[in-house]
Design a protein around this motif. Structure first.
Motif, PDB file in Angstrom:
ATOM      1  N   MET A   1     -48.708  18.555  70.441  1.00 56.41           N
ATOM      2  CA  MET A   1     -48.670  17.244  69.824  1.00 56.41           C
ATOM      3  C   MET A   1     -49.980  16.531  70.105  1.00 56.41           C
ATOM      4  SD  MET A   1     -45.916  14.254  70.509  1.00 56.41           S
ATOM      5  CE  MET A   1     -46.068  12.668  69.755  1.00 56.41           C
ATOM      6  N   LEU A   2     -50.497  15.908  69.096  1.00 59.87           N
ATOM      7  CA  LEU A   2     -51.676  15.063  69.223  1.00 59.87           C
ATOM      8  C   LEU A   2     -51.286  13.666  68.787  1.00 59.87           C
ATOM      9  CD1 LEU A   2     -54.354  17.376  67.588  1.00 59.87           C
ATOM     10  CD2 LEU A   2     -53.911  17.062  70.014  1.00 59.87           C
ATOM     11  N   VAL A   3     -52.009  12.675  69.279  1.00 54.23           N
ATOM     12  CA  VAL A   3     -51.781  11.299  68.848  1.00 54.23           C
ATOM     13  C   VAL A   3     -53.100  10.707  68.382  1.00 54.23           C
ATOM     14  CG1 VAL A   3     -49.775  10.959  70.335  1.00 54.23           C
ATOM     15  CG2 VAL A   3     -52.029  10.377  71.201  1.00 54.23           C
ATOM     16  N   ILE A   4     -52.994   9.700  67.552  1.00 53.68           N
ATOM     17  CA  ILE A   4     -54.172   9.021  67.017  1.00 53.68           C
ATOM     18  C   ILE A   4     -54.118   7.579  67.494  1.00 53.68           C
ATOM     19  CG2 ILE A   4     -55.365   8.277  64.923  1.00 53.68           C
ATOM     20  CD1 ILE A   4     -54.018  10.729  63.536  1.00 53.68           C
ATOM     21  N   HIS A   5     -55.163   7.140  68.175  1.00 52.05           N
ATOM     22  CA  HIS A   5     -55.170   5.781  68.714  1.00 52.05           C
ATOM     23  C   HIS A   5     -55.184   4.777  67.553  1.00 52.05           C
ATOM     24  CE1 HIS A   5     -56.025   2.289  71.068  1.00 52.05           C
ATOM     25  NE2 HIS A   5     -55.959   3.019  72.179  1.00 52.05           N
ATOM     26  N   GLU A  18     -55.799  17.602  56.842  1.00 56.41           N
ATOM     27  CA  GLU A  18     -56.240  18.582  57.838  1.00 56.41           C
ATOM     28  C   GLU A  18     -55.122  18.994  58.794  1.00 56.41           C
ATOM     29  OE1 GLU A  18     -59.137  20.191  57.903  1.00 56.41           O
ATOM     30  OE2 GLU A  18     -59.616  19.114  56.072  1.00 56.41           O
ATOM     31  N   CYS A  19     -54.062  18.217  58.872  1.00 60.47           N
ATOM     32  CA  CYS A  19     -52.973  18.516  59.794  1.00 60.47           C
ATOM     33  C   CYS A  19     -52.254  19.777  59.333  1.00 60.47           C
ATOM     34  CB  CYS A  19     -51.997  17.348  59.863  1.00 60.47           C
ATOM     35  SG  CYS A  19     -50.626  17.649  60.988  1.00 60.47           S
ATOM     36  N   PRO A  20     -52.201  20.814  60.175  1.00 59.92           N
ATOM     37  CA  PRO A  20     -51.607  22.083  59.747  1.00 59.92           C
ATOM     38  C   PRO A  20     -50.086  22.039  59.563  1.00 59.92           C
ATOM     39  CG  PRO A  20     -52.217  22.198  62.052  1.00 59.92           C
ATOM     40  CD  PRO A  20     -52.734  20.883  61.533  1.00 59.92           C
ATOM     41  N   VAL A  21     -49.434  21.007  60.065  1.00 61.38           N
ATOM     42  CA  VAL A  21     -47.972  20.930  59.940  1.00 61.38           C
ATOM     43  C   VAL A  21     -47.531  19.683  59.165  1.00 61.38           C
ATOM     44  CG1 VAL A  21     -47.469  22.333  61.964  1.00 61.38           C
ATOM     45  CG2 VAL A  21     -47.771  19.868  62.225  1.00 61.38           C
ATOM     46  N   ASP A  22     -48.454  19.060  58.444  1.00 58.82           N
ATOM     47  CA  ASP A  22     -48.145  17.875  57.624  1.00 58.82           C
ATOM     48  C   ASP A  22     -47.411  16.803  58.416  1.00 58.82           C
ATOM     49  OD1 ASP A  22     -49.315  19.097  55.378  1.00 58.82           O
ATOM     50  OD2 ASP A  22     -47.453  20.165  54.948  1.00 58.82           O
ATOM     51  N   ALA A  23     -47.895  16.511  59.614  1.00 56.49           N
ATOM     52  CA  ALA A  23     -47.245  15.532  60.489  1.00 56.49           C
ATOM     53  C   ALA A  23     -47.948  14.186  60.515  1.00 56.49           C
ATOM     54  CB  ALA A  23     -47.165  16.095  61.903  1.00 56.49           C
ATOM     55  N   ILE A  24     -49.019  14.024  59.756  1.00 53.84           N
ATOM     56  CA  ILE A  24     -49.751  12.762  59.767  1.00 53.84           C
ATOM     57  C   ILE A  24     -49.491  12.027  58.464  1.00 53.84           C
ATOM     58  CG2 ILE A  24     -52.017  11.657  59.932  1.00 53.84           C
ATOM     59  CD1 ILE A  24     -52.984  14.125  61.466  1.00 53.84           C
ATOM     60  N   PHE A  25     -49.094  10.765  58.600  1.00 57.15           N
ATOM     61  CA  PHE A  25     -48.823   9.912  57.441  1.00 57.15           C
ATOM     62  C   PHE A  25     -49.540   8.587  57.635  1.00 57.15           C
ATOM     63  CE2 PHE A  25     -45.095  12.563  58.116  1.00 57.15           C
ATOM     64  CZ  PHE A  25     -44.817  13.039  56.841  1.00 57.15           C
ATOM     65  N   PRO A  68     -37.161  22.282  64.764  1.00 54.98           N
ATOM     66  CA  PRO A  68     -36.822  20.861  64.584  1.00 54.98           C
ATOM     67  C   PRO A  68     -36.570  20.170  65.925  1.00 54.98           C
ATOM     68  CG  PRO A  68     -34.917  22.217  64.122  1.00 54.98           C
ATOM     69  CD  PRO A  68     -36.067  23.156  64.420  1.00 54.98           C
ATOM     70  N   ASN A  69     -36.654  18.869  65.922  1.00 56.31           N
ATOM     71  CA  ASN A  69     -36.295  18.038  67.090  1.00 56.31           C
ATOM     72  C   ASN A  69     -37.050  18.416  68.365  1.00 56.31           C
ATOM     73  OD1 ASN A  69     -34.309  16.688  65.488  1.00 56.31           O
ATOM     74  ND2 ASN A  69     -33.022  18.475  65.753  1.00 56.31           N
ATOM     75  N   LYS A  70     -38.339  18.609  68.256  1.00 50.46           N
ATOM     76  CA  LYS A  70     -39.145  19.004  69.420  1.00 50.46           C
ATOM     77  C   LYS A  70     -39.389  17.847  70.385  1.00 50.46           C
ATOM     78  CE  LYS A  70     -42.193  20.803  66.687  1.00 50.46           C
ATOM     79  NZ  LYS A  70     -42.675  21.663  65.645  1.00 50.46           N
ATOM     80  N   LEU A  71     -39.128  16.645  69.965  1.00 44.00           N
ATOM     81  CA  LEU A  71     -39.403  15.489  70.813  1.00 44.00           C
ATOM     82  C   LEU A  71     -38.687  15.594  72.162  1.00 44.00           C
ATOM     83  CD1 LEU A  71     -40.984  12.911  70.936  1.00 44.00           C
ATOM     84  CD2 LEU A  71     -39.067  11.733  69.860  1.00 44.00           C
ATOM     85  N   GLN A  72     -37.551  16.246  72.193  1.00 49.56           N
ATOM     86  CA  GLN A  72     -36.810  16.404  73.449  1.00 49.56           C
ATOM     87  C   GLN A  72     -37.585  17.195  74.493  1.00 49.56           C
ATOM     88  OE1 GLN A  72     -33.329  18.967  73.055  1.00 49.56           O
ATOM     89  NE2 GLN A  72     -34.242  19.896  71.241  1.00 49.56           N
ATOM     90  N   TYR A  73     -38.597  17.934  74.085  1.00 46.79           N
ATOM     91  CA  TYR A  73     -39.384  18.737  75.008  1.00 46.79           C
ATOM     92  C   TYR A  73     -40.657  18.032  75.484  1.00 46.79           C
ATOM     93  CZ  TYR A  73     -36.364  22.322  73.058  1.00 46.79           C
ATOM     94  OH  TYR A  73     -35.277  23.049  72.645  1.00 46.79           O
ATOM     95  N   LEU A  74     -40.904  16.847  74.993  1.00 47.47           N
ATOM     96  CA  LEU A  74     -42.111  16.112  75.360  1.00 47.47           C
ATOM     97  C   LEU A  74     -42.074  15.751  76.836  1.00 47.47           C
ATOM     98  CD1 LEU A  74     -44.748  14.668  74.551  1.00 47.47           C
ATOM     99  CD2 LEU A  74     -43.361  12.645  74.085  1.00 47.47           C
ATOM    100  N   GLU A  75     -43.110  16.131  77.540  1.00 43.72           N
ATOM    101  CA  GLU A  75     -43.261  15.765  78.954  1.00 43.72           C
ATOM    102  C   GLU A  75     -44.338  14.712  79.051  1.00 43.72           C
ATOM    103  OE1 GLU A  75     -43.941  19.217  81.369  1.00 43.72           O
ATOM    104  OE2 GLU A  75     -42.257  20.287  80.508  1.00 43.72           O
TER     105      GLU A  75
END
Length: 76
Positions: A1-5, A18-25, A68-75
């Motif tokens: 996961m990457l974040v954009i400030h 450019e996002c390989p998983v179409d996660a940026i909107f 799906p639902n990968k947020l549960q694995y975020l550390e």
């Protein structure tokens, strides 16, 4: 996961295709089920270091791409 400030983003939208998983909107096109990520993105952007050069994907990226639902694995 990457974040954009959010304070450093200039809203050019160049990262979206450019996002390989179409996660940026863009914020005005954010799907309703993704709105919780706005706050999380802003929070993590203050903590995580900036990336100044492109890095290779993690070795298991393909295994995780469509999980799906990968947020549960975020550390934090």
């Amino acid at each position: 996961m990457l974040v954009i400030h959010p304070d450093e983003c200039i809203d050019c939208a160049l990262c979206e295709p450019e996002c390989p998983v179409d996660a940026i909107f863009s914020e005005d096109e954010l799907p309703a089920d993704q709105e919780g990520f706005l706050e999380l993105n802003a929070e993590l952007a203050e903590i995580w270091p900036n990336i100044s050069e492109k890095k290779d994907a993690l070795p298991d990226e393909e295994e995780w791409r469509d999980v799906p639902n990968k947020l549960q694995y975020l550390e934090r």
